[in-house]
Design a protein around this motif. Sequence first.
Motif, PDB file in Angstrom:
ATOM      1  N   LEU A   1      50.113  -8.556  39.539  1.00  0.00           N
ATOM      2  CA  LEU A   1      49.755  -7.493  38.584  1.00  0.00           C
ATOM      3  C   LEU A   1      50.708  -6.303  38.670  1.00  0.00           C
ATOM      4  O   LEU A   1      51.048  -5.700  37.662  1.00  0.00           O
ATOM      5  CB  LEU A   1      48.309  -7.038  38.819  1.00  0.00           C
ATOM      6  CG  LEU A   1      47.245  -8.019  38.334  1.00  0.00           C
ATOM      7  CD1 LEU A   1      45.875  -7.638  38.873  1.00  0.00           C
ATOM      8  CD2 LEU A   1      47.199  -8.082  36.814  1.00  0.00           C
ATOM      9  N   GLU A   2      51.129  -5.991  39.887  1.00  0.00           N
ATOM     10  CA  GLU A   2      52.073  -4.875  40.041  1.00  0.00           C
ATOM     11  C   GLU A   2      53.371  -5.163  39.286  1.00  0.00           C
ATOM     12  O   GLU A   2      53.923  -4.299  38.615  1.00  0.00           O
ATOM     13  CB  GLU A   2      52.381  -4.630  41.520  1.00  0.00           C
ATOM     14  CG  GLU A   2      51.230  -3.938  42.237  1.00  0.00           C
ATOM     15  CD  GLU A   2      51.532  -3.645  43.701  1.00  0.00           C
ATOM     16  OE1 GLU A   2      52.426  -4.300  44.273  1.00  0.00           O
ATOM     17  OE2 GLU A   2      50.855  -2.770  44.272  1.00  0.00           O
ATOM     18  N   GLU A   3      53.817  -6.401  39.375  1.00  0.00           N
ATOM     19  CA  GLU A   3      55.059  -6.791  38.692  1.00  0.00           C
ATOM     20  C   GLU A   3      54.841  -6.826  37.177  1.00  0.00           C
ATOM     21  O   GLU A   3      55.650  -6.313  36.407  1.00  0.00           O
ATOM     22  CB  GLU A   3      55.493  -8.167  39.243  1.00  0.00           C
ATOM     23  CG  GLU A   3      56.899  -8.577  38.860  1.00  0.00           C
ATOM     24  CD  GLU A   3      56.946  -9.382  37.595  1.00  0.00           C
ATOM     25  OE1 GLU A   3      56.004 -10.162  37.355  1.00  0.00           O
ATOM     26  OE2 GLU A   3      57.916  -9.222  36.821  1.00  0.00           O
ATOM     27  N   LEU A   4      53.721  -7.408  36.772  1.00  0.00           N
ATOM     28  CA  LEU A   4      53.411  -7.541  35.341  1.00  0.00           C
ATOM     29  C   LEU A   4      53.260  -6.173  34.663  1.00  0.00           C
ATOM     30  O   LEU A   4      53.727  -5.965  33.542  1.00  0.00           O
ATOM     31  CB  LEU A   4      52.109  -8.340  35.187  1.00  0.00           C
ATOM     32  CG  LEU A   4      51.622  -8.631  33.777  1.00  0.00           C
ATOM     33  CD1 LEU A   4      52.541  -9.644  33.092  1.00  0.00           C
ATOM     34  CD2 LEU A   4      50.203  -9.173  33.796  1.00  0.00           C
ATOM     35  N   LEU A   5      52.617  -5.253  35.365  1.00  0.00           N
ATOM     36  CA  LEU A   5      52.307  -3.948  34.764  1.00  0.00           C
ATOM     37  C   LEU A   5      53.336  -2.864  35.116  1.00  0.00           C
ATOM     38  O   LEU A   5      53.207  -1.723  34.670  1.00  0.00           O
ATOM     39  CB  LEU A   5      50.915  -3.480  35.224  1.00  0.00           C
ATOM     40  CG  LEU A   5      49.751  -4.358  34.768  1.00  0.00           C
ATOM     41  CD1 LEU A   5      48.518  -4.106  35.618  1.00  0.00           C
ATOM     42  CD2 LEU A   5      49.431  -4.096  33.302  1.00  0.00           C
ATOM     43  N   GLU A   6      54.337  -3.241  35.916  1.00  0.00           N
ATOM     44  CA  GLU A   6      55.346  -2.277  36.396  1.00  0.00           C
ATOM     45  C   GLU A   6      54.634  -1.056  36.993  1.00  0.00           C
ATOM     46  O   GLU A   6      54.824   0.089  36.557  1.00  0.00           O
ATOM     47  CB  GLU A   6      56.310  -1.888  35.274  1.00  0.00           C
ATOM     48  CG  GLU A   6      57.120  -3.070  34.788  1.00  0.00           C
ATOM     49  CD  GLU A   6      58.005  -2.760  33.585  1.00  0.00           C
ATOM     50  OE1 GLU A   6      58.310  -1.585  33.354  1.00  0.00           O
ATOM     51  OE2 GLU A   6      58.384  -3.705  32.883  1.00  0.00           O
TER      52      GLU A   6
ATOM     53  N   THR B   1      52.115  -2.577  25.165  1.00  0.00           N
ATOM     54  CA  THR B   1      53.095  -3.412  24.456  1.00  0.00           C
ATOM     55  C   THR B   1      53.788  -4.376  25.419  1.00  0.00           C
ATOM     56  O   THR B   1      53.909  -5.572  25.140  1.00  0.00           O
ATOM     57  CB  THR B   1      54.153  -2.499  23.778  1.00  0.00           C
ATOM     58  OG1 THR B   1      53.469  -1.540  22.984  1.00  0.00           O
ATOM     59  CG2 THR B   1      55.102  -3.285  22.911  1.00  0.00           C
ATOM     60  N   LYS B   2      54.212  -3.854  26.559  1.00  0.00           N
ATOM     61  CA  LYS B   2      54.923  -4.695  27.533  1.00  0.00           C
ATOM     62  C   LYS B   2      54.005  -5.778  28.094  1.00  0.00           C
ATOM     63  O   LYS B   2      54.412  -6.914  28.294  1.00  0.00           O
ATOM     64  CB  LYS B   2      55.458  -3.834  28.683  1.00  0.00           C
ATOM     65  CG  LYS B   2      56.709  -3.067  28.331  1.00  0.00           C
ATOM     66  CD  LYS B   2      57.232  -2.400  29.590  1.00  0.00           C
ATOM     67  CE  LYS B   2      58.534  -1.663  29.321  1.00  0.00           C
ATOM     68  NZ  LYS B   2      59.050  -1.013  30.526  1.00  0.00           N
ATOM     69  N   LEU B   3      52.750  -5.396  28.349  1.00  0.00           N
ATOM     70  CA  LEU B   3      51.794  -6.346  28.920  1.00  0.00           C
ATOM     71  C   LEU B   3      51.570  -7.521  27.966  1.00  0.00           C
ATOM     72  O   LEU B   3      51.631  -8.686  28.365  1.00  0.00           O
ATOM     73  CB  LEU B   3      50.473  -5.627  29.225  1.00  0.00           C
ATOM     74  CG  LEU B   3      49.294  -6.478  29.673  1.00  0.00           C
ATOM     75  CD1 LEU B   3      49.612  -7.255  30.947  1.00  0.00           C
ATOM     76  CD2 LEU B   3      48.056  -5.614  29.903  1.00  0.00           C
ATOM     77  N   LEU B   4      51.331  -7.212  26.695  1.00  0.00           N
ATOM     78  CA  LEU B   4      51.077  -8.299  25.739  1.00  0.00           C
ATOM     79  C   LEU B   4      52.317  -9.168  25.537  1.00  0.00           C
ATOM     80  O   LEU B   4      52.206 -10.371  25.309  1.00  0.00           O
ATOM     81  CB  LEU B   4      50.597  -7.738  24.401  1.00  0.00           C
ATOM     82  CG  LEU B   4      49.185  -7.138  24.394  1.00  0.00           C
ATOM     83  CD1 LEU B   4      48.690  -6.948  22.973  1.00  0.00           C
ATOM     84  CD2 LEU B   4      48.170  -7.970  25.163  1.00  0.00           C
TER      85      LEU B   4
ATOM     86  N   GLU C   1      51.478 -13.967  28.144  1.00  0.00           N
ATOM     87  CA  GLU C   1      51.341 -15.408  27.883  1.00  0.00           C
ATOM     88  C   GLU C   1      52.293 -16.249  28.734  1.00  0.00           C
ATOM     89  O   GLU C   1      51.903 -17.271  29.284  1.00  0.00           O
ATOM     90  CB  GLU C   1      51.534 -15.706  26.393  1.00  0.00           C
ATOM     91  CG  GLU C   1      50.848 -16.994  26.019  1.00  0.00           C
ATOM     92  CD  GLU C   1      50.625 -17.124  24.517  1.00  0.00           C
ATOM     93  OE1 GLU C   1      50.559 -18.269  24.067  1.00  0.00           O
ATOM     94  OE2 GLU C   1      50.536 -16.099  23.816  1.00  0.00           O
ATOM     95  N   GLU C   2      53.537 -15.771  28.846  1.00  0.00           N
ATOM     96  CA  GLU C   2      54.498 -16.550  29.639  1.00  0.00           C
ATOM     97  C   GLU C   2      54.146 -16.547  31.125  1.00  0.00           C
ATOM     98  O   GLU C   2      54.646 -17.368  31.891  1.00  0.00           O
ATOM     99  CB  GLU C   2      55.929 -16.060  29.417  1.00  0.00           C
ATOM    100  CG  GLU C   2      56.201 -14.683  29.970  1.00  0.00           C
ATOM    101  CD  GLU C   2      57.581 -14.154  29.601  1.00  0.00           C
ATOM    102  OE1 GLU C   2      58.228 -13.577  30.487  1.00  0.00           O
ATOM    103  OE2 GLU C   2      57.980 -14.326  28.435  1.00  0.00           O
ATOM    104  N   ARG C   3      53.272 -15.623  31.527  1.00  0.00           N
ATOM    105  CA  ARG C   3      52.820 -15.596  32.933  1.00  0.00           C
ATOM    106  C   ARG C   3      51.473 -16.305  33.091  1.00  0.00           C
ATOM    107  O   ARG C   3      50.809 -16.150  34.108  1.00  0.00           O
ATOM    108  CB  ARG C   3      52.681 -14.158  33.431  1.00  0.00           C
ATOM    109  CG  ARG C   3      53.884 -13.288  33.216  1.00  0.00           C
ATOM    110  CD  ARG C   3      55.039 -13.721  34.112  1.00  0.00           C
ATOM    111  NE  ARG C   3      56.269 -13.061  33.705  1.00  0.00           N
ATOM    112  CZ  ARG C   3      56.711 -11.925  34.226  1.00  0.00           C
ATOM    113  NH1 ARG C   3      56.043 -11.359  35.180  1.00  0.00           N
ATOM    114  NH2 ARG C   3      57.830 -11.387  33.801  1.00  0.00           N
TER     115      ARG C   3
ATOM    116  N   SER D   1      42.150 -14.832  30.277  1.00  0.00           N
ATOM    117  CA  SER D   1      41.793 -15.976  31.115  1.00  0.00           C
ATOM    118  C   SER D   1      43.075 -16.435  31.802  1.00  0.00           C
ATOM    119  O   SER D   1      44.176 -16.281  31.261  1.00  0.00           O
ATOM    120  CB  SER D   1      41.169 -17.093  30.282  1.00  0.00           C
ATOM    121  OG  SER D   1      42.102 -17.575  29.356  1.00  0.00           O
ATOM    122  N   VAL D   2      42.920 -16.947  33.014  1.00  0.00           N
ATOM    123  CA  VAL D   2      44.087 -17.324  33.816  1.00  0.00           C
ATOM    124  C   VAL D   2      44.307 -18.825  33.715  1.00  0.00           C
ATOM    125  O   VAL D   2      43.406 -19.606  33.991  1.00  0.00           O
ATOM    126  CB  VAL D   2      43.874 -16.916  35.298  1.00  0.00           C
ATOM    127  CG1 VAL D   2      45.083 -17.271  36.142  1.00  0.00           C
ATOM    128  CG2 VAL D   2      43.574 -15.422  35.390  1.00  0.00           C
TER     129      VAL D   2
END
Lengths: 83, 174
Positions: free
Chosen positions: A35-40, B141-144, B148-150, B170-171
């Motif tokens: 999550l830290e990486e995903l959310l920076e 914006t960055k999260l969306l 999906e690719e994660r 969902s994971v």
Amino acid sequence: MLKRKIEIRLRPDGEIEAEVKGFKGKKCTDYIAFLEELLEAETIDSNYRAEYYEQEVLLKDENKVLESIEVIPESILKASNKK
Amino acid sequence: MSVSLILLPLGLAAAGMIGIKEVEKADQLELEKLRAKKQKEVATDSIEKEVSKPLHWYAMETRMKDLSMIGNSLDNLGCLYQSIDDLIAFRWREKDCFLRQNEAGLYEAIFNDLVTVEVAQKIVAEVQEEYTKVLQAQVYTKLLAKAEERGLILESEEIEADNSVLLTFSVQGR
């Protein structure tokens, strides 16, 4: 098995709340770095719930989850024994 | 529920007391020169026009760390700004304000004593409030774009009463 979900709340004050649901044991800890990486972002607070102290028991041959057993960490056991 | 976290985006410092400190002497001189130059060019404030003696300058730490998001925030507020060397100069609530990044990476707001501390705090709070909204939108914006690719599939999205955005994923396959 519980459905695995992640809830992310983006607050208007810029901070982010995240909840990792449906994982047991150390697996959910792996998601902190994810999550830290995903959310920076960096984690400034964390709370572990009951399921963290449960472990998945795997059957080696079939690699399937059979059941969950509760594993109470030693530090908590020691603390409760002192009482 | 297994783990709940509070995360702080890299563009934002942790909340704390807003400290006020005096600007170093060398910087005071630099700011004075800048003020004198600006007065000659576009003096609009009658009080500032009259003040010819050197002013005292003070700085207030903010939570802001990202220059481009500061620019977007000032744009959103309809506030004209310009970069002068390492300073961002802008005018808000009819007061001259400056922002400069300190060694810790945080932007400090700099004011002279024609701006009361109370007004300065209000200005910082308003700019910072806009900044966190810009940050919230950027994180969204960055999260969306990456989710999906994660292996995260968006299940629901909800705007809450306090303008928080709640996203449930969902994971898959981890």
